[in-house]
Scaffold this motif. Structure first.
Motif, mmCIF file in Angstrom:
data_model
loop_
_atom_site.group_PDB
_atom_site.id
_atom_site.type_symbol
_atom_site.label_atom_id
_atom_site.label_comp_id
_atom_site.label_asym_id
_atom_site.label_seq_id
_atom_site.Cartn_x
_atom_site.Cartn_y
_atom_site.Cartn_z
ATOM 1 N N CYS A 1 1.685 2.370 -3.563
ATOM 2 C CA CYS A 1 0.592 2.686 -4.484
ATOM 3 C C CYS A 1 0.384 4.193 -4.586
ATOM 4 C CB CYS A 1 -0.702 2.028 -4.018
ATOM 5 S SG CYS A 1 -0.626 0.232 -3.989
ATOM 6 N N LYS B 1 -5.405 7.219 1.429
ATOM 7 C CA LYS B 1 -5.592 6.380 0.248
ATOM 8 C C LYS B 1 -6.945 5.686 0.337
ATOM 9 C CE LYS B 1 -0.768 5.821 -0.615
ATOM 10 N NZ LYS B 1 0.363 4.964 -0.845
ATOM 11 N N SER C 1 -2.015 7.493 -6.320
ATOM 12 C CA SER C 1 -3.348 7.874 -6.794
ATOM 13 C C SER C 1 -3.428 7.766 -8.313
ATOM 14 C CB SER C 1 -3.646 9.318 -6.355
ATOM 15 O OG SER C 1 -4.945 9.671 -6.712
ATOM 16 N N LEU D 1 -9.954 3.211 -1.971
ATOM 17 C CA LEU D 1 -10.424 2.435 -3.117
ATOM 18 C C LEU D 1 -11.945 2.442 -3.060
ATOM 19 C CD1 LEU D 1 -8.077 -0.698 -3.112
ATOM 20 C CD2 LEU D 1 -8.140 1.125 -4.811
ATOM 21 N N MET E 1 -6.685 3.419 -7.267
ATOM 22 C CA MET E 1 -6.375 4.158 -6.048
ATOM 23 C C MET E 1 -6.767 5.619 -6.200
ATOM 24 S SD MET E 1 -5.180 3.707 -2.995
ATOM 25 C CE MET E 1 -4.275 2.175 -3.030
ATOM 26 N N ALA F 1 0.823 -1.213 0.000
ATOM 27 C CA ALA F 1 0.000 0.000 0.000
ATOM 28 C C ALA F 1 0.857 1.263 0.000
ATOM 29 C CB ALA F 1 -0.941 -0.003 1.199
ATOM 30 N N VAL G 1 -5.414 1.525 3.926
ATOM 31 C CA VAL G 1 -6.190 1.959 2.766
ATOM 32 C C VAL G 1 -7.659 1.888 3.164
ATOM 33 C CG1 VAL G 1 -6.822 1.473 0.369
ATOM 34 C CG2 VAL G 1 -4.482 1.069 1.138
#
Length: 126
Positions: A43, A112, A45, A114, A105, A40, A80
């Protein structure tokens, strides 16, 4: 056996002297890597990502427009927020459950996120 090679003795000492949350985070991070998921913390955006971790919390967030189900997933590196729009409950989505999620993302309030991720419930580690 030296401590640098990660021998039995050094692993045992680490388990006995480390914080339980640190050990859990390390285990979750290794399991995530083994399953081919991204970390994570790596990751960004706008990227299509696959992340695996344990749900720390799950809550219903009712609003005037539509209810949303929000869950916090922790993969051992970073949290996340998972948000399912228009859902009040999803079978199997509960605190402590390990899941693998896939989606694009995004960021909300610096966190962050989802939205409506695809998910796979994972079997517990034995």
């Amino acid at each position: 056996m030296s401590a640098k090679d990660g021998g039995y003795f050094s692993r045992l000492v680490r388990k006995l002297t480390s914080d339980v949350e640190d050990l859990d985070a390390d285990e979750m991070s290794m399991r995530s890597d083994a399953e081919g998921a991204q970390r994570a913390c790596d990751c960004r955006s706008g990227e299509e990502v696959t992340v695996m971790g344990r749900l720390r919390s799950v809550e219903l967030c009712p609003t005037d427009e539509a209810a949303t189900l929000e869950a916090e997933l922790f993969d051992g590196t970073q949290g996340v927020t998972l948000i399912w729009l228009g859902r009040r409950r999803i079978a199997g989505i509960e605190p402590g459950r390990t899941i693998k999620v896939r989606g694009r993302m995004a960021e909300r309030d610096g966190q962050k996120v989802l939205y409506n991720p695809y998910y796979e419930l994972q079997s517990p580690v034995s």
